[in-house]
Design a protein around this motif. Structure first.
Motif, mmCIF file in Angstrom:
data_model
loop_
_atom_site.group_PDB
_atom_site.id
_atom_site.type_symbol
_atom_site.label_atom_id
_atom_site.label_comp_id
_atom_site.label_asym_id
_atom_site.label_seq_id
_atom_site.Cartn_x
_atom_site.Cartn_y
_atom_site.Cartn_z
ATOM 1 N N PHE A 180 27.197 35.858 55.159
ATOM 2 C CA PHE A 180 27.900 36.742 54.233
ATOM 3 C C PHE A 180 29.049 37.447 54.944
ATOM 4 C CE2 PHE A 180 23.727 36.261 52.409
ATOM 5 C CZ PHE A 180 23.894 36.353 51.045
ATOM 6 N N ALA A 181 30.002 37.917 54.165
ATOM 7 C CA ALA A 181 30.959 38.883 54.695
ATOM 8 C C ALA A 181 30.188 40.164 54.990
ATOM 9 C CB ALA A 181 32.064 39.148 53.678
ATOM 10 N N PRO A 182 30.442 40.833 56.109
ATOM 11 C CA PRO A 182 29.715 42.072 56.397
ATOM 12 C C PRO A 182 29.823 43.057 55.234
ATOM 13 C CG PRO A 182 30.981 41.383 58.315
ATOM 14 C CD PRO A 182 31.390 40.470 57.189
ATOM 15 N N VAL A 183 28.709 43.701 54.916
ATOM 16 C CA VAL A 183 28.701 44.702 53.852
ATOM 17 C C VAL A 183 29.230 46.014 54.435
ATOM 18 C CG1 VAL A 183 27.269 45.984 52.227
ATOM 19 C CG2 VAL A 183 26.764 43.566 52.711
ATOM 20 N N MET A 184 30.258 46.554 53.803
ATOM 21 C CA MET A 184 30.924 47.758 54.321
ATOM 22 C C MET A 184 30.552 48.977 53.493
ATOM 23 S SD MET A 184 32.548 46.143 56.700
ATOM 24 C CE MET A 184 33.684 47.388 57.349
ATOM 25 N N VAL A 185 30.229 50.060 54.157
ATOM 26 C CA VAL A 185 29.990 51.358 53.526
ATOM 27 C C VAL A 185 30.788 52.401 54.293
ATOM 28 C CG1 VAL A 185 28.302 53.134 52.949
ATOM 29 C CG2 VAL A 185 27.690 50.708 52.721
ATOM 30 N N ASP A 186 31.707 53.070 53.592
ATOM 31 C CA ASP A 186 32.583 54.061 54.221
ATOM 32 C C ASP A 186 33.327 53.476 55.416
ATOM 33 O OD1 ASP A 186 31.769 55.999 52.395
ATOM 34 O OD2 ASP A 186 30.083 56.611 53.645
ATOM 35 N N GLY A 187 33.761 52.214 55.268
ATOM 36 C CA GLY A 187 34.553 51.590 56.311
ATOM 37 C C GLY A 187 33.768 51.034 57.480
ATOM 38 N N GLN A 188 32.440 51.100 57.410
ATOM 39 C CA GLN A 188 31.609 50.628 58.508
ATOM 40 C C GLN A 188 30.684 49.504 58.038
ATOM 41 O OE1 GLN A 188 31.813 51.768 61.726
ATOM 42 N NE2 GLN A 188 33.513 53.085 61.068
ATOM 43 N N ALA A 189 30.526 48.462 58.874
ATOM 44 C CA ALA A 189 29.576 47.401 58.572
ATOM 45 C C ALA A 189 28.157 47.945 58.713
ATOM 46 C CB ALA A 189 29.783 46.220 59.507
ATOM 47 N N VAL A 190 27.308 47.651 57.725
ATOM 48 C CA VAL A 190 25.940 48.168 57.741
ATOM 49 C C VAL A 190 24.955 47.024 57.507
ATOM 50 C CG1 VAL A 190 26.658 50.417 56.863
ATOM 51 C CG2 VAL A 190 25.943 48.640 55.250
ATOM 52 N N THR A 191 23.704 47.252 57.902
ATOM 53 C CA THR A 191 22.625 46.358 57.500
ATOM 54 C C THR A 191 22.278 46.694 56.058
ATOM 55 O OG1 THR A 191 21.753 46.226 59.758
ATOM 56 C CG2 THR A 191 20.249 45.670 57.944
ATOM 57 N N ALA A 192 22.300 45.695 55.192
ATOM 58 C CA ALA A 192 22.153 45.945 53.752
ATOM 59 C C ALA A 192 21.070 45.052 53.165
ATOM 60 C CB ALA A 192 23.477 45.699 53.036
ATOM 61 N N ARG A 193 20.230 45.645 52.355
ATOM 62 C CA ARG A 193 19.224 44.900 51.594
ATOM 63 C C ARG A 193 19.677 44.908 50.136
ATOM 64 N NH1 ARG A 193 14.016 46.146 49.109
ATOM 65 N NH2 ARG A 193 12.570 44.394 49.328
#
Length: 288
Positions: free
Chosen positions: A79-92
């Motif tokens: 996947f494309a990295p999941v971004m939250v507030d400009g930061q890549a996060v581990t996402a479920r």
């Protein structure tokens, strides 16, 4: 009438030969038949976009062979990295897949993962996405009823900042009856017109937080299911094999066509309701 694709209660082999048809010419159309199954689960995506873990609904009637097939496919995704507030996060994120079976030679079947839908990261606020406040169902066209016509219309709805419908059109119409090309085109047109007419009076809630909160408009997918139920008939249930004839995909909406190019097929949507065209995760590799 339910606003969602619901699976027919029948065995896979029976589904591929038992679809109702209007004429002898429908036999050639039957070659387009697809039997499909929606499978739900979750996928955990690492900061680098790799799959860390995933789950599948244990109630789905897959069998050991199909479970292994799906597990191997998902494990190899990127996947494309999941971004939250400009930061890549581990996402479920919620994962919804549509498996499609087609009859091959010697009465065998080939199965593919035909489409997918990934919901929002569980850490994302609900207010980051548009939602629906009123989705009144359409009137079933009387001519379609007399024809015994059933199917699902997948609408693309563009909403403005006031939550009103600015534009709407059908992205795809899948039918559960077989006929000549002209008969099926006529039925698709009737179901589309009824769904679009109803959608113009729907209302939505624009996002109030998140990176798209200041956009001028948003795109939403809404599946509208047309099902005829007689006395004693049971509604189709999700999580069982369903048979249909897929319709052509409409990409010619000037107000949506650029985003549709990367949106994937609509028929993996998990249930009734409205779904942001922008998914919670972007798959970079083939489905499998």
């Amino acid at each position: 009438m339910k606003m969602r694709l619901m699976a027919a209660i029948a065995l896979l082999v029976g589904l591929l030969v038992a679809m109702p048809g209007w004429s002898a010419n429908a036999r050639s159309v039957r070659k387009q038949l697809e039997s499909s199954l929606q499978v739900s689960g979750t996928v955990t995506i690492g900061k680098d976009g790799s799959v860390i873990a995933h789950t599948l609904d244990p109630k789905a009637p897959l069998g050991e062979t199909l479970v292994d097939f799906v597990n191997k496919a998902v494990a190899g995704w990127r996947f494309a990295p999941v971004m939250v507030d400009g930061q890549a996060v581990t996402a479920r994120v919620p994962m919804h897949l549509r498996l499609v079976a087609k009859r091959a030679e010697d009465d065998k079947f080939s199965v593919t993962i035909a489409s997918s839908y990934f919901g929002s990261n569980e850490a994302v606020a609900q207010s980051d996405n548009p939602g629906s406040t009123r989705l009144a169902p359409p009137q079933y066209p009387k001519v379609a009823q007399r024809m015994g016509g059933e199917g699902t219309v997948y609408l693309i709805v563009q909403i403005d900042r006031g939550g009103k419908v600015a534009n709407v059109d059908a992205e795809q119409v899948n039918l559960r009856v077989a006929g000549t090309a002209n008969e099926m085109t006529r039925l698709r047109d009737m179901l589309t017109a009824a769904a679009v007419r109803a959608a113009r009076d729907w209302s939505f809630t624009p996002p109030t937080t998140g990176e798209t909160a200041n956009d001028d408009n948003w795109l939403i997918r809404v599946p509208v299911d047309f099902v005829l139920l007689g006395p004693g008939d049971k509604q189709r249930k999700e999580g069982e094999w369903d048979t249909y004839i897929p319709g052509p995909r409409n990409m010619g909406m000037p107000w949506a066509q650029e985003k549709l190019k990367t949106a994937g097929s609509p028929d993996a949507l998990p249930g009734s309701g409205a779904y942001p065209l922008r998914q919670g995760a972007t798959l970079l590799t083939p489905l499998g």
